[in-house]
Design an enzyme around this catalytic site. Sequence first.
Site, PDB file in Angstrom:
ATOM      1  N   PRO A   1      34.038  64.976 -35.361  1.00 48.45           N
ATOM      2  CA  PRO A   1      33.432  64.764 -36.681  1.00 48.45           C
ATOM      3  C   PRO A   1      32.197  65.619 -36.899  1.00 48.45           C
ATOM      4  O   PRO A   1      31.309  65.687 -36.044  1.00 48.45           O
ATOM      5  CB  PRO A   1      33.099  63.268 -36.667  1.00 48.45           C
ATOM      6  CG  PRO A   1      34.146  62.684 -35.777  1.00 48.45           C
ATOM      7  CD  PRO A   1      34.364  63.704 -34.694  1.00 48.45           C
ATOM      8  N   CYS A   2      32.167  66.274 -38.068  1.00 41.06           N
ATOM      9  CA  CYS A   2      31.139  67.292 -38.304  1.00 41.06           C
ATOM     10  C   CYS A   2      29.919  66.778 -39.046  1.00 41.06           C
ATOM     11  O   CYS A   2      28.923  67.496 -39.168  1.00 41.06           O
ATOM     12  CB  CYS A   2      31.748  68.450 -39.096  1.00 41.06           C
ATOM     13  SG  CYS A   2      32.333  67.970 -40.746  1.00 41.06           S
TER      14      CYS A   2
END
Length: 391
Positions: free
Chosen positions: A91-92
């Site tokens: 997840p960014c």
Amino acid sequence: MISNWQNLDFSKPNHCIRLATCFSGIGAIEQAFKRLNLKHKIIFAGDIDPKVKQSYFANYKIKNEDWHEDINLFNAKKYKNEVDLLVGGSPCQAFSAVGKRLGLDDDRGKLFFEFVRILKECEPKVFIFENVKGILTHQNGKTWRFLKSHLLELGYDIHEAVLNSKDYGIPQNRERLFCIGFKEKTNFSFPEPIKLEHIMYDFLEDYIDTKYFLKEKGIKFVTSSWNRKKHYTQINGDIALCQKRNQQFNWHGDLIYHPLKTSNDFDEFVFEVKDVEEKYYLSEKVAKYVLSAGTKNFKTSTKTDLDIARPLLTSMHKMHRAGVDNYVTHKGRIRRLTPRECLRLMGFRDDFKIVVSDTSMYQQAGNSIVVDVLIAILKKIDISKYGVENA
């Protein structure tokens, strides 16, 4: 001139690549293999979102026991020496410039170490890690240097670059970090940019459900001088803004304007707010019927915006039945992108099955990796030489 990587052939086209993914989403790398017609076998995949699992299982072949839902609990040791390529993009949001940038203080940021753990456990020949480019500048670069050191400790030959989708055939301005690791020292260079042959308009659907058109409140918001000045929205752009997972819930992003066919002046209509209630617009189905050339039993040449109205029917239930009523066009329409259009702008072909709600599909498309960028990388790697003859 065509870039070199486009002309490359796979050296072992009959080899089967054993593919594994973490944070799998809707399977961008799987789509890349499919579009390249490369033999592959999915060894394991997983995602914490049950809606993602629905999409994944509807589109790919995988055993339920090879799917993990919580990466923190997933043990990849049993897959050691059974994986040729591992792909993942943790997840960014923890590193994104539009977020709070808590980095490794964010639980989502810490998931990078789960990717490293799985990498260590299954020991693939090659891995691809993808994330926002903001991870490179977080804490003045210290965060990425720290994370990269963990990959180097595993003995991989590391190559990294920021690639933009619009440089690889997709008209979307989406910059992402791609970090590629090889178990052996490798003479690798990233694929060169190619000339963009298409604009966003080429990816739009021909027939659009009326639910995707903005109502008055939405039009006022997206066409406000503040929004246009900040470039948070664009209307009829050639290159799409970066697709986001939350575009279902706000009006930032790409909007499409459908002008009147009788108008040649875009600016005359685009910022006008429609003042007719939604119920008075023809639905797509009815519009296609009344504007058609007619049937074998009834011939008509239906027109809009007549100077002299046809006789009005007194019975409402007969309206539209014969296709000879009075219709007017009104100020054009503005709409958001449809889920299918978002998928197309991520490199997914129309044979990708949509089995979840629009809300979920917007999220899943926005979270994915652009398939065309992965295709360019796979060709430059010559991923086939890392496959096996029998799998």
